[in-house]
Design a protein around this motif. Sequence first.
Motif, short mmCIF file in Angstrom:
data_model
loop_
_atom_site.label_atom_id
_atom_site.label_comp_id
_atom_site.label_asym_id
_atom_site.label_seq_id
_atom_site.Cartn_x
_atom_site.Cartn_y
_atom_site.Cartn_z
N LEU A 398 0.84 -1.20 0.00
CA LEU A 398 0.00 0.00 0.00
C LEU A 398 0.87 1.25 0.00
CD1 LEU A 398 -2.77 -0.81 2.67
CD2 LEU A 398 -2.88 -1.12 0.19
N ALA A 399 0.41 2.25 -0.69
CA ALA A 399 1.07 3.56 -0.62
C ALA A 399 0.32 4.43 0.36
CB ALA A 399 1.08 4.21 -2.00
N TRP A 400 1.04 5.17 1.18
CA TRP A 400 0.36 6.05 2.12
C TRP A 400 1.19 7.30 2.36
CZ3 TRP A 400 3.28 1.94 3.93
CH2 TRP A 400 4.20 2.23 4.93
N ARG A 401 0.52 8.32 2.78
CA ARG A 401 1.18 9.57 3.12
C ARG A 401 1.46 9.61 4.60
NH1 ARG A 401 -2.51 13.97 -0.26
NH2 ARG A 401 -2.06 13.13 -2.37
N GLY A 402 2.41 10.41 4.97
CA GLY A 402 2.72 10.54 6.38
C GLY A 402 4.00 9.80 6.71
N GLY A 403 4.19 9.57 8.00
CA GLY A 403 5.43 8.97 8.47
C GLY A 403 5.46 7.46 8.29
N SER A 404 6.55 6.87 8.76
CA SER A 404 6.73 5.42 8.66
C SER A 404 6.32 4.72 9.95
CB SER A 404 8.20 5.11 8.34
OG SER A 404 9.05 5.63 9.36
N ASP A 405 5.51 5.40 10.75
CA ASP A 405 5.09 4.81 12.02
C ASP A 405 3.88 3.90 11.81
OD1 ASP A 405 2.56 6.79 12.99
OD2 ASP A 405 4.00 7.62 11.56
N LEU A 406 3.60 3.11 12.82
CA LEU A 406 2.53 2.14 12.75
C LEU A 406 1.16 2.80 12.61
CD1 LEU A 406 1.96 -0.88 12.90
CD2 LEU A 406 1.93 -0.71 15.39
#
Length: 549
Positions: A398-406
């Motif tokens: 999945l692609a998502w915006r924001g940080g690499s946090d859970l």
Amino acid sequence: MPGFDVLTRGDVLHAALKARDYLVSCGVPGSLAAKDPRLWGRRAVDHSRLGWLDLPSASRGLLAQVDGLVADARASGLDHVVLIAVGAEALAAQAIVAARPPGAGGELTVLDGGDTAGLGFTLERLDRTLVVLASKSGVSLEGDAYRRILTAAFRERGLSEKEIAARFLVVTDHGSPLHGFARQCGYRIGLTDPYLPGHFGALSAYGLVPAVLAGADAGTLLDEAAEVVPSLSRTEDNPGLLLGAILGGCAQQGPEGLARDKLLLRERGGPGPLTAWIAQLLAVGTGKRGRGVVTFEPPGVPRAYPDLHAVAINPAGAAGEDDDTSVWGPVGAQFLVWEYATAIAGWLLGVNPFEAGGASAQDAEDQAATMLQATAGGRPVVGRPVAVDGDIEIHTDLAWRGGSDLESVLTALLDRVPGTGYLAVASYLSGEFSGRYLAPSLARGARRPVAYGPGPGYLHATGAVHKDGPGTGAFLVVTGDPPAGDPLGDLAVPGRPYGLATLQFTRGVAEARALRQRGLPVVHLHLRDPVGGAGRLAAAARAAAVALS
């Protein structure tokens, strides 16, 4: 109607009555009771696939044989029954045992590849243990592992090969690969009809034999089922017809363009084996050709949804205000009525309810077997995680915006749940962790219902509707390293180059891949520290819900 009753109301009642009238006008109740396969097309269903309708009487022939097995077992001091099975073969026996009166004698432990607690319990009671290995085809990866572990444990106790063979009973189809294997091993064998659909086999040897060995009363169970048989050919006062009309009528697209193809099952005392058995029956029976009924439990449904209806099973007193439908009946009648209702719902949805869900379940197991072979039993390589949050690896395309946090990746997954979809959580972990702890938060964040269950049993039992049904699910797969202090966490499997933890991890990875290959959104989380990671995951689920509220 004595023995079983179904009450429904509101919009569900309207849809059910319309569907029932159509079923009656087409002669479906009489044709089904007469076991007429032409209901599903001349070549779609063989007459022998409808043999489950005869089991309330046909299975009585089993009782004398099983009584003899029980007498032999008790004379040998064996009162702890271990059932090695996954899916339908395990769930029916569990439901029967759960419904028996207190003090019935005997114990049943199911080993299905999930938590190691059952294996530990078994090894402590090995001198009292009789093992039932049940499968319609061959031995699953988990079944092979547990059979090898228990055989080695018996051998360490000083049992001869002949004595070890006497501790095993195999329930399988005549002519199956397991049939031949069991003969080679010298195990006792109980054979069943190979044409009987596994998900319709609760009243066959698969459900009855292990349950009776564990102290259940099969005679009463069959009496309960037989009591409802005369009603199943009628057009009035037919509980199976009404329940099937409810399930199939709601799952069809209504005038407003919305299908109520999601079902909340509410069982008195909380979700139990009967709920799980109904879920797999509906998943395999209706989950085909882009259609199907997906089931949920209360923790994953914090509020009402327009495409979901609720069924209460044996509620205390009158039907509850939050339930659209209530059904009352003993477990033997529940088995037969739900099977009949699933057949009716399948007819309304235009699918063959008797096709096995084996392909959907088998693809992930085959992938797991291939991975274990390719890595010579070592931990399969799953590629670099796209992100790591503390001790939690994140694997997803999945692609998502924001940080690499859970929290960010969970937010992205919840955002991918369709407006008429759902989220399913499959956890491949030993210990107390369960998807039910995540379900309320995830449901609030997604604004959609959440299903959950432990692997491999959950997706083995219900995978048909997730993979071949409406295709509106999103999936969270959770694996983990074995917990510290668990001596069985990565117990070596005798004769295999891997242990239980590697097998469990590989199964989770294979399921995640199988779901992705169907174009479904999947996030796979691996907890390097399963205890701390479970707490971190629960906190992240709550944070994601807040972010989306």
